[in-house]
Design a protein around this motif. Sequence first.
Motif, PDB file in Angstrom:
ATOM      1  N   TYR A 322      47.061  10.883  53.345  1.00  0.00           N
ATOM      2  CA  TYR A 322      45.817  11.395  53.921  1.00  0.00           C
ATOM      3  C   TYR A 322      46.111  12.345  55.078  1.00  0.00           C
ATOM      4  O   TYR A 322      45.511  13.423  55.201  1.00  0.00           O
ATOM      5  CB  TYR A 322      44.966  10.210  54.381  1.00  0.00           C
ATOM      6  CG  TYR A 322      43.583  10.564  54.869  1.00  0.00           C
ATOM      7  CD1 TYR A 322      42.850  11.604  54.303  1.00  0.00           C
ATOM      8  CD2 TYR A 322      42.989   9.846  55.906  1.00  0.00           C
ATOM      9  CE1 TYR A 322      41.574  11.915  54.743  1.00  0.00           C
ATOM     10  CE2 TYR A 322      41.718  10.140  56.355  1.00  0.00           C
ATOM     11  CZ  TYR A 322      41.009  11.182  55.765  1.00  0.00           C
ATOM     12  OH  TYR A 322      39.749  11.489  56.214  1.00  0.00           O
ATOM     13  N   LYS A 325      47.165  15.594  53.940  1.00  0.00           N
ATOM     14  CA  LYS A 325      46.106  16.268  53.183  1.00  0.00           C
ATOM     15  C   LYS A 325      46.502  16.473  51.718  1.00  0.00           C
ATOM     16  O   LYS A 325      46.315  17.541  51.139  1.00  0.00           O
ATOM     17  CB  LYS A 325      45.751  17.613  53.834  1.00  0.00           C
ATOM     18  CG  LYS A 325      45.272  17.477  55.276  1.00  0.00           C
ATOM     19  CD  LYS A 325      44.894  18.819  55.881  1.00  0.00           C
ATOM     20  CE  LYS A 325      44.416  18.636  57.328  1.00  0.00           C
ATOM     21  NZ  LYS A 325      44.038  19.907  57.969  1.00  0.00           N
ATOM     22  N   SER A 327      45.607  15.023  48.259  1.00  0.00           N
ATOM     23  CA  SER A 327      44.690  14.195  47.470  1.00  0.00           C
ATOM     24  C   SER A 327      45.414  13.462  46.363  1.00  0.00           C
ATOM     25  O   SER A 327      45.115  12.298  46.062  1.00  0.00           O
ATOM     26  CB  SER A 327      43.576  15.066  46.884  1.00  0.00           C
ATOM     27  OG  SER A 327      42.803  15.650  47.905  1.00  0.00           O
ATOM     28  N   GLU A 464      36.211  10.306  46.981  1.00  0.00           N
ATOM     29  CA  GLU A 464      35.884  11.701  47.300  1.00  0.00           C
ATOM     30  C   GLU A 464      34.385  11.960  47.215  1.00  0.00           C
ATOM     31  O   GLU A 464      33.807  12.602  48.084  1.00  0.00           O
ATOM     32  CB  GLU A 464      36.670  12.645  46.389  1.00  0.00           C
ATOM     33  CG  GLU A 464      38.172  12.584  46.650  1.00  0.00           C
ATOM     34  CD  GLU A 464      38.921  13.679  45.926  1.00  0.00           C
ATOM     35  OE1 GLU A 464      38.277  14.467  45.204  1.00  0.00           O
ATOM     36  OE2 GLU A 464      40.156  13.746  46.070  1.00  0.00           O
ATOM     37  N   GLY A 467      32.678  10.740  50.182  1.00  0.00           N
ATOM     38  CA  GLY A 467      33.028  11.415  51.430  1.00  0.00           C
ATOM     39  C   GLY A 467      34.043  10.678  52.279  1.00  0.00           C
ATOM     40  O   GLY A 467      34.134  10.919  53.500  1.00  0.00           O
ATOM     41  N   ASN A 470      38.024  12.960  54.259  1.00  0.00           N
ATOM     42  CA  ASN A 470      37.501  14.026  55.124  1.00  0.00           C
ATOM     43  C   ASN A 470      38.616  14.502  56.035  1.00  0.00           C
ATOM     44  O   ASN A 470      38.867  13.933  57.092  1.00  0.00           O
ATOM     45  CB  ASN A 470      36.322  13.497  55.946  1.00  0.00           C
ATOM     46  CG  ASN A 470      35.733  14.564  56.858  1.00  0.00           C
ATOM     47  OD1 ASN A 470      36.013  15.755  56.701  1.00  0.00           O
ATOM     48  ND2 ASN A 470      34.954  14.137  57.829  1.00  0.00           N
ATOM     49  N   TYR A 471      39.327  15.532  55.612  1.00  0.00           N
ATOM     50  CA  TYR A 471      40.497  15.992  56.342  1.00  0.00           C
ATOM     51  C   TYR A 471      40.153  16.562  57.714  1.00  0.00           C
ATOM     52  O   TYR A 471      40.986  16.617  58.598  1.00  0.00           O
ATOM     53  CB  TYR A 471      41.236  17.053  55.524  1.00  0.00           C
ATOM     54  CG  TYR A 471      41.797  16.520  54.226  1.00  0.00           C
ATOM     55  CD1 TYR A 471      42.574  15.369  54.214  1.00  0.00           C
ATOM     56  CD2 TYR A 471      41.534  17.155  53.022  1.00  0.00           C
ATOM     57  CE1 TYR A 471      43.089  14.867  53.021  1.00  0.00           C
ATOM     58  CE2 TYR A 471      42.053  16.670  51.831  1.00  0.00           C
ATOM     59  CZ  TYR A 471      42.818  15.519  51.835  1.00  0.00           C
ATOM     60  OH  TYR A 471      43.325  15.025  50.658  1.00  0.00           O
ATOM     61  N   LYS A 472      38.889  16.962  57.908  1.00  0.00           N
ATOM     62  CA  LYS A 472      38.501  17.525  59.202  1.00  0.00           C
ATOM     63  C   LYS A 472      38.520  16.484  60.294  1.00  0.00           C
ATOM     64  O   LYS A 472      38.619  16.787  61.478  1.00  0.00           O
ATOM     65  CB  LYS A 472      37.097  18.146  59.105  1.00  0.00           C
ATOM     66  CG  LYS A 472      37.025  19.374  58.205  1.00  0.00           C
ATOM     67  CD  LYS A 472      35.611  19.934  58.184  1.00  0.00           C
ATOM     68  CE  LYS A 472      35.529  21.157  57.286  1.00  0.00           C
ATOM     69  NZ  LYS A 472      34.152  21.733  57.244  1.00  0.00           N
ATOM     70  N   SER A 473      38.410  15.199  59.897  1.00  0.00           N
ATOM     71  CA  SER A 473      38.338  14.123  60.893  1.00  0.00           C
ATOM     72  C   SER A 473      39.707  13.703  61.407  1.00  0.00           C
ATOM     73  O   SER A 473      39.809  12.918  62.322  1.00  0.00           O
ATOM     74  CB  SER A 473      37.631  12.897  60.300  1.00  0.00           C
ATOM     75  OG  SER A 473      38.385  12.367  59.222  1.00  0.00           O
TER      76      SER A 473
END
Length: 474
Positions: A322, A325, A327, A464, A467, A470-473
Motif C-alpha cells: 500500500y 502504491k 495495487s 477499491e 474506497g 486511497n494513496y492520497k492518505s
Amino acid sequence: MSINLAEDRAEEASDQNLPSVWRWGEELRATFVLAWPLVIAQVAQMALVTTDVIMMGWLGPKFLAAGTLASSLMSPFYLFGIGLVSAVAPMIAQAIGARDFKSVRRTVRQGFWVSVLLAAFLVALIWNTKAIFLFAGQTEESSGMAQVYVHYAIWHLFASFLFLVLRCLLSAQGKTKVILVITLAGIVVNGLGNYALMFGNWGFPRLELMGAGISTTFVNTVMFLIALGYILTHHRFKRYAILVRLWKPDWNRFFEIFRIGLPVGCMLTAETGLFAAATLLMGWLGTNELAAHAVALQCASIAFMIPLGISQAATIRVGLAYGAKKSEGIRKAGWVSIIMGTGFMGTTCLAFWFIPEVLVGFYLDPLLPENQVPLQLAVSYLAVAALFQLVDGGQVVTSGALRGLSDTKVPMFVAIFAYWGLGLPISYFCGFVLGWGGQGIWLGLAAGLAFVAVVFVIRFAWRERLGLVNYKSI
C-alpha cells in the motif's frame, strides 16, 4: 559519495523486500518467511503465561486461584492496549513502502508516547484491585493476594507496549527471527525469575505471588531492552534514529495511532468478551461442562496462534504494498495470507474431527473414571470447533490484511455486532432454549466468527470500490 548512496539505496530496496513486480510464488515465499517466526513467537508468548500458571500451582491452590483472578482482570485491559498500540504496524509498513524513512522514526516516537500514556492510565485504572474483587463477591483472602500480584505485575504494561512498538518495526523490516529469539529468551528469564523469587531459591527471599509479579515486570523490561539495543546497534536500523528528538510531538501522527488502534483494541476486547461470556454460560450448565469447555478452548487457542501470526505478516505485507502504491501487491499479499491462514486451519479442522480423543487426552487422563464425562463433552465440543476453524482463520487473517490498509473502524462495528448481536444470543438460544447444552454454545461462537469472516473477506475483495485503497492518505 555517489557509490555509497547507490549502495544505500540498493540496501534499502533489499531491506524492505519490495519487488518491482509482485508474483504469486514470490509473495508466498515472502509471507512465509515473515510469518513463521511470528507464529512460533505467539506460541512462545502463550508459554510465558503457562509458566506462571504452572509455578503458581506449585505454590498451592489458593495462590493459583488468586493469580488467575488477577490475570483475568488484567488480561482484557492488556489486550485492549495491544490492539491500540499495534496501529503502528501498518503505519510503519506504509511509510517503509513509500520510502519515507523520516515517517518511520516519527511513528515509532509517537508509538512510544502512546505506550507510556496508555500504560499509566491502565495502571491507575486497575490499581485498587482488592476493592474491585470484593465488590465482585470474591473472598477477602483471594482479593488481597490478587492485589499483591497486580501491584508488582501491572508495571509490565510499560515495557510490553514499548516492546510491541519495536516489534512492529522489526516485523516491517522482515526481522521476525529476532522477535522469536527475544521471546524465547523471555521464557527462560521468566522461568528462572519465578523459580528464584517465588520460592526463595539461590539466596533470594521467598516472595510467592509478589515474586511472580516482579518476574513478570522484569522479563518484559528485559525483552524491551534487548530489542532496543538490537535496533540501536544494527546498521539497517540506524537510518531511522528512533531516539532522536524523542520529546518532540507529532500530534497528527499521535492521534492517527488512536484513530487506527482504538477500533482494533475494541475488536479484541469484544472477541475476548464473547469467549468469557461463553465460559460463564458453560458454568451455568455444570462443572463437567465447564472443564470440557476449558480443554476444547485451549486446543482451539493453540491452533489459533498460527493464523494470528500469519495475520501479523499480512498487515506488514499489505502495508508495504500500500505504501509503495502497488495495487497488484496489495491483492496478492492479502489473498496469499488468507489462503495460508485458512489452509492451515483446514488441517486443524481435520484433526479436531478425526482425532479429538488424542488431543483431549493431553489434558484429561482417560483412565480416570471421574474424567469420562468431561472427556466425552470435550470431544463433542471439538467437533463443533472443527467447523469454525476455517472461518476463525479467515477472519483473523483478513482482519490483518484490512489493517494493512488502515481499515479498522468498520471492521470493529462488524465484529461487535457479530460477536454480541449474533454469537452470544445464538449461544444462549441453542444452549438453553433448544437444550443443546455446550454444543449449542459452541455453535453460537461459530456463527459469530463465520459472519465476521464472510464480511471481512467481501470487504477486502471490494477494497477499491469501497474506497479503502486511497494513496492520497499515505
